[in-house]
Design an enzyme around this catalytic site. Sequence first.
Site, PDB file in Angstrom:
ATOM      1  N   GLY A 226       1.126  -1.267  -0.049  1.00 30.25           N
ATOM      2  CA  GLY A 226       0.246   0.545  -0.097  1.00 30.25           C
ATOM      3  C   GLY A 226       0.874   0.895  -0.131  1.00 30.25           C
ATOM      4  O   GLY A 226       1.541   1.323  -0.156  1.00 30.25           O
ATOM      5  N   SER A 227       0.651   2.169   0.291  1.00 26.50           N
ATOM      6  CA  SER A 227       0.818   3.668   0.874  1.00 26.50           C
ATOM      7  C   SER A 227       1.926   3.861   1.506  1.00 26.50           C
ATOM      8  O   SER A 227       1.292   3.129   2.708  1.00 26.50           O
ATOM      9  CB  SER A 227      -0.530   4.791   0.575  1.00 26.50           C
ATOM     10  N   THR A 228       2.746   4.807   1.437  1.00 32.12           N
ATOM     11  CA  THR A 228       3.766   4.752   2.672  1.00 32.12           C
ATOM     12  C   THR A 228       2.961   5.457   3.641  1.00 32.12           C
ATOM     13  O   THR A 228       3.471   4.813   4.824  1.00 32.12           O
ATOM     14  CB  THR A 228       4.585   5.645   2.447  1.00 32.12           C
ATOM     15  N   GLY A 231       1.268   2.698   4.760  1.00 31.61           N
ATOM     16  CA  GLY A 231       2.578   2.262   5.611  1.00 31.61           C
ATOM     17  C   GLY A 231       2.691   2.579   7.127  1.00 31.61           C
ATOM     18  O   GLY A 231       2.465   1.194   8.446  1.00 31.61           O
ATOM     19  N   GLU A 248       5.521  -3.416   1.576  1.00 29.72           N
ATOM     20  CA  GLU A 248       6.178  -2.924   0.601  1.00 29.72           C
ATOM     21  C   GLU A 248       4.992  -1.607  -0.249  1.00 29.72           C
ATOM     22  O   GLU A 248       3.839  -2.081  -0.083  1.00 29.72           O
ATOM     23  CB  GLU A 248       5.500  -3.403  -1.094  1.00 29.72           C
TER      24      GLU A 248
END
EC number: 1.2.1.20
Length: 466
Positions: A226-228, A231, A248
Amino acid sequence: MPSNIYPMLINGQSGLTDATVDVVDPSTGWSIGQVPEANSETIEQSLEAAQQGFRVWSATPPVQRKELILRYADLLEENSERIVVLLRAETGKPQDNAEYDFGMLTTCLRFFVEEFERLDQAVLHDPDGRFLHYTLRQPLGVAVGMLAWNFPLLNVGYKIGPALAAGCSVIIKPSSLTPLASLEAAHLAKEAGIPDGVINMITSSDHKVTKALLQSDIPAMVTMIGSTRGGLEVMNASCTSVKHFSVELGGNAPVVVYPDADIRDAANKVVDLKFANCGQVCVSPNRCFVHESVYDEFVEYAKTRAESVEMGPLISDDARQYVLGLVESAVAEGAELVSGGKPVEGDGYFMEPTILKNVATGMKVAHDEIFGPVLPIIKYTDADNEIALANDTEYGLAAYVFTSNLATGLRAARDIEAGSVCINEPHYSVQLPHGGLKQSGVGKDCSRYSLEEYLTLKRVSVLIDH
């Protein structure tokens, strides 16, 4: 397609709740089904089921696990047509893209069960000769996987492939935007003979509810695609006990095109990857740096190639509006539209494949992850440090370099800060490690390095000489 409710899978049983979430076909904007909205009770049930499933699965001999996993892969393929129809409906993917997405699920199941047999358990040196030291690889525990919507079945395969092969149980939460094909695939595990509780799949659009999965001390591993930003939220919520992480996250992949490259070939390959899955790919080229001496040539080849591109829709209207906003902002700041730049009229969330030239590195389109069908092309000169330009981002997932000079390519591969660097052709495969540096995540998907994350490394020392 008639409206249906697709149940969750908890402890080998179908699970429903009082509330549901609509699933929409992004190519039409119409609802195609509903999934249950998980509540605190179903979250607790899934945790207990996975804990019991781990006890059973980790004690199952590897040869028996292999037999069941391979049977599961075969059963998935026997039902592939039905699953791919669902996948196309919830994602809008073209047929070839959907078949690739599905195929990676079965590929991962088969690869990791074979790779498990190739793992070493090393005997270690003892300087005094008094001990025999060796290592044991054992299943880590329950793994919770929070997955993205862009490649639903590939993402499931990336997580359950190594987890099942290692002897772990899983609780998977697919994106509430694209849960249908994943649920259909999960329910087939019981028919294949996978013990109850080994694969659990819940659905929810409420992060406050699913936070309990992360805060529980039952999971040993939290993994995510997914997105930072997402995360960071997942990792922060999980730190109520010591857990392993494999996440990731976002990307802002640079492309560096040197003047000695095959320019037509470089443009074609960059365009093909950029507009695959409507640009909704974590490793999609995001900033394309082209030397000034070949800049116009590259732009022209890219424009020609883009004219033949066939794309599906973006996942939602919000996603389309975000991407269109990036284009509008770039043009307002001086970028020039080479092609595209507009939504496609009619049903669904389609957008024209878009190429921008005269893009500056300070523009939002050049430093934010686009996740849509827009290729910004940035000119660099001999006075610029092209590697520094490529590294000027908080992300470090993937990068691409095009050159005919071996030394140039090897230096770029060494110095670019990314989890993978592809020289002269983008290439990804299940046996190759995939993961990021910097704010693009920790850990790996694919390859033996992913499998190792689902296993402990225990040292045993046996006294042999008193």
